[in-house]
Design an enzyme around this catalytic site. Structure first.
Site, PDB file in Angstrom:
ATOM      1  N   ILE A   1       0.910  -1.247   0.124  1.00 62.60           N
ATOM      2  CA  ILE A   1       0.061   0.010  -0.044  1.00 62.60           C
ATOM      3  C   ILE A   1       0.934   1.279   0.049  1.00 62.60           C
ATOM      4  O   ILE A   1       1.722   1.245   0.703  1.00 62.60           O
ATOM      5  CB  ILE A   1      -0.895  -0.027   1.419  1.00 62.60           C
ATOM      6  CG1 ILE A   1      -1.849  -1.163   1.512  1.00 62.60           C
ATOM      7  CG2 ILE A   1      -1.717   1.577   1.229  1.00 62.60           C
ATOM      8  CD1 ILE A   1      -2.493  -1.357   2.924  1.00 62.60           C
ATOM      9  N   HIS A   2       0.686   1.977  -0.951  1.00 63.51           N
ATOM     10  CA  HIS A   2       1.594   3.341  -1.036  1.00 63.51           C
ATOM     11  C   HIS A   2       0.488   4.552  -1.374  1.00 63.51           C
ATOM     12  O   HIS A   2       1.085   5.672  -1.288  1.00 63.51           O
ATOM     13  CB  HIS A   2       3.018   3.295  -1.477  1.00 63.51           C
ATOM     14  CG  HIS A   2       2.915   3.309  -3.073  1.00 63.51           C
ATOM     15  ND1 HIS A   2       2.460   2.176  -3.646  1.00 63.51           N
ATOM     16  CD2 HIS A   2       3.080   4.264  -4.056  1.00 63.51           C
ATOM     17  CE1 HIS A   2       2.722   2.540  -4.967  1.00 63.51           C
ATOM     18  NE2 HIS A   2       2.916   3.774  -5.142  1.00 63.51           N
ATOM     19  N   ARG A   3      -0.260   4.415  -2.475  1.00 62.87           N
ATOM     20  CA  ARG A   3      -0.931   5.507  -3.164  1.00 62.87           C
ATOM     21  C   ARG A   3      -1.502   6.467  -1.963  1.00 62.87           C
ATOM     22  O   ARG A   3      -1.792   6.165  -0.939  1.00 62.87           O
ATOM     23  CB  ARG A   3      -2.303   5.024  -3.730  1.00 62.87           C
ATOM     24  CG  ARG A   3      -2.245   4.391  -4.934  1.00 62.87           C
ATOM     25  CD  ARG A   3      -1.922   5.097  -6.020  1.00 62.87           C
ATOM     26  NE  ARG A   3      -1.097   4.087  -6.966  1.00 62.87           N
ATOM     27  CZ  ARG A   3      -0.181   4.466  -7.543  1.00 62.87           C
ATOM     28  NH1 ARG A   3       0.355   5.644  -7.875  1.00 62.87           N
ATOM     29  NH2 ARG A   3       0.644   3.448  -8.071  1.00 62.87           N
TER      30      ARG A   3
END
Ligand code: UD1
Ligand code: UDP
Length: 387
Positions: free
Chosen positions: A221-223
């Site tokens: 997860i990084h958005r």
């Protein structure tokens, strides 16, 4: 005849990985014909977000590093722009290669096009049709500043045509008479090239994580849409914690520093609580070979990453995409990737389906033949009439 000088602009993790496919193809086929210069903007700077890839993937160390670091979009992009302009003026390359859709891509596009250096855009034409996504603006601007545009997929190629790019243009190509190609994806080149090596060299990581082949879920997860919105982040992680317990399956989570920073600084209590979850394994970012090994050996993938979505397909793993939409629409149309947004019911439903039944769908070759980098270099050489 003297060779040509290609200047690569990289900055974010996936761009360094992508540049390795071009570097390798230059070493293998154009050793004495192409001089490669690498500028690192410094957008990513932690060892595990940058240096590790140069070492592991045998890419030439950057000839220049602008060291811009993290900042707001405007500040970060403007620092890159100023630094790139100086170097372009000194280096005077024959053309500039840009990868993907980050702020480093955008800065490269503006700097090079204003100085009239032809731009080669690798991963052209991708569109999410969501202009609130920062990458979407970067994609559109970069494509429209480019001379050679290499679309990785049919959908990307069609998007370019819909924006007025004409496949029938003939040489000489310029920013006003650009050429578009359907090439396949250079990340497929990389995954094919590194898959066995990754499996051989990095398998011990599975033991360290106490997981078995085909019996863990890989999550990234990084958005910004998931990390800047605390409610979404909490919903996603709570859903994953519940599912991991319900199905008794470990979730391996090599998280981007952005996500960990948010958890630590803005949701410390929640972070403490999920850190002690029985089945969740939080890790710092892993190397590309480690990531490739994890992708190859997991049961399924849950991600908001563009690159990881595609890699799920390369390794024939079903994928839940933690977004409302994706640029890699062929995966969703194929039914092997499911858009689940941050909707707990949808996440639970699609996870259950894929966990229990897997996927009976095939994984067609959407991303070319693993030789995209060679094709791209050949076309660049043709532009300069060096073949
Ligand atoms: C950027 C790209 C995104 C890409 C991603 C790949 C833009 C607008 N976004 O997002 O398209 O998918 O890279 O990973 O260009 N940070 C660190 N250490 C680092 C780098 C970042 O701690 O080495 C933290 C900082 O708190 C920083 C945050 O991560 O503020 C975000 O970094 P940034 O480069 O702005 O965006 P990414 O989310 O990495
Ligand atoms: N990746 C990696 N280590 C990690 C997470 C991702 O090497 O801990 C690789 C991944 O295999 C893919 C690329 O980084 O090749 C994707 O980058 P990211 O998810 O940061 O960005 P995106 O592709 O969404 O732009």
């Amino acid at each position: 005849m003297p060779g040509i000088k290609l200047l690569n602009v990289v900055g974010a993790r996936p761009q360094i990985i992508k540049a390795s496919a071009i570097s390798r193809a230059i070493r293998n086929h154009y050793q004495n014909k192409i001089t490669e210069v690498i500028i690192h903007t410094g957008q990513h700077y932690d060892k595990e977000m940058s240096d590790i890839f140069f070492d592991e993937l045998e890419i030439h160390k950057p000839h220049f590093n602008l060291g811009v670091g993290s900042a707001s979009h405007g500040k970060q992009t403007s620092m890159m722009l100023a630094g790139l302009e100086d170097i372009l003026n000194k280096e005077r390359p024959d053309c500039v290669i840009l990868y993907g859709d980050t702020n480093s891509t955008l800065a490269g596009a503006i700097a090079a096009s204003k100085l009239h250096f032809p731009i080669v855009h690798i991963e052209a034409g991708l569109r999410s049709f969501n202009k609130k996504m920062p990458e979407e603006i970067n994609r559109i601007v970069s494509d429209h500043c480019s001379t050679l545009l290499f679309a990785p997929t049919n959908a990307a190629f069609k998007n370019l045509m819909a924006e007025g790019f004409r496949p029938e243009n003939s040489p000489p190509y310029t920013i006003d008479n650009p050429k578009i190609y359907l090439t396949g994806d250079i990340m497929y080149d990389n995954s094919l090239f590194f898959a066995s090596l990754a499996d051989n060299k990095k398998r011990k990581l599975l033991e360290q994580l106490s997981v078995l082949r085909d019996n863990f879920v890989l999550v990234t997860i990084h958005r910004d849409s998931n990390t800047d919105d605390l409610e979404r982040l909490q919903i996603i992680l709570s859903s994953l914690r519940t599912l991991s317990g319900q199905y008794g399956i470990v979730m391996v989570m090599p998280f981007h520093p952005r996500t960990i920073n948010t958890l630590k600084s803005k949701m410390p209590e929640f972070y403490k609580e999920i850190l002690s979850s029985e089945y969740l394994r939080f890790l710092p970012p892993v190397s590309f070979l480690e990531m490739t090994m994890l992708e190859k050996n997991c049961k399924l993938i849950i991600t908001d990453s563009g690159g990881v979505q595609k890699e799920s397909h390369f390794f024939r793993k079903p994928c839940l995409v933690l977004r409302k939409e994706t640029e890699w629409i062929e995966l969703v149309q194929n039914g092997t990737a499911k858009l689940v947004d941050a909707d707990p019911e949808l996440i639970a439903q699609e996870f259950g389906n894929l966990f229990n039944n897997g996927t009976t769908r095939d994984f067609p070759s959407f991303y070319g033949d693993g030789k995209a980098a060679e094709f791209i270099l050949k076309e660049i050489m043709m532009m300069f009439e060096k073949v």
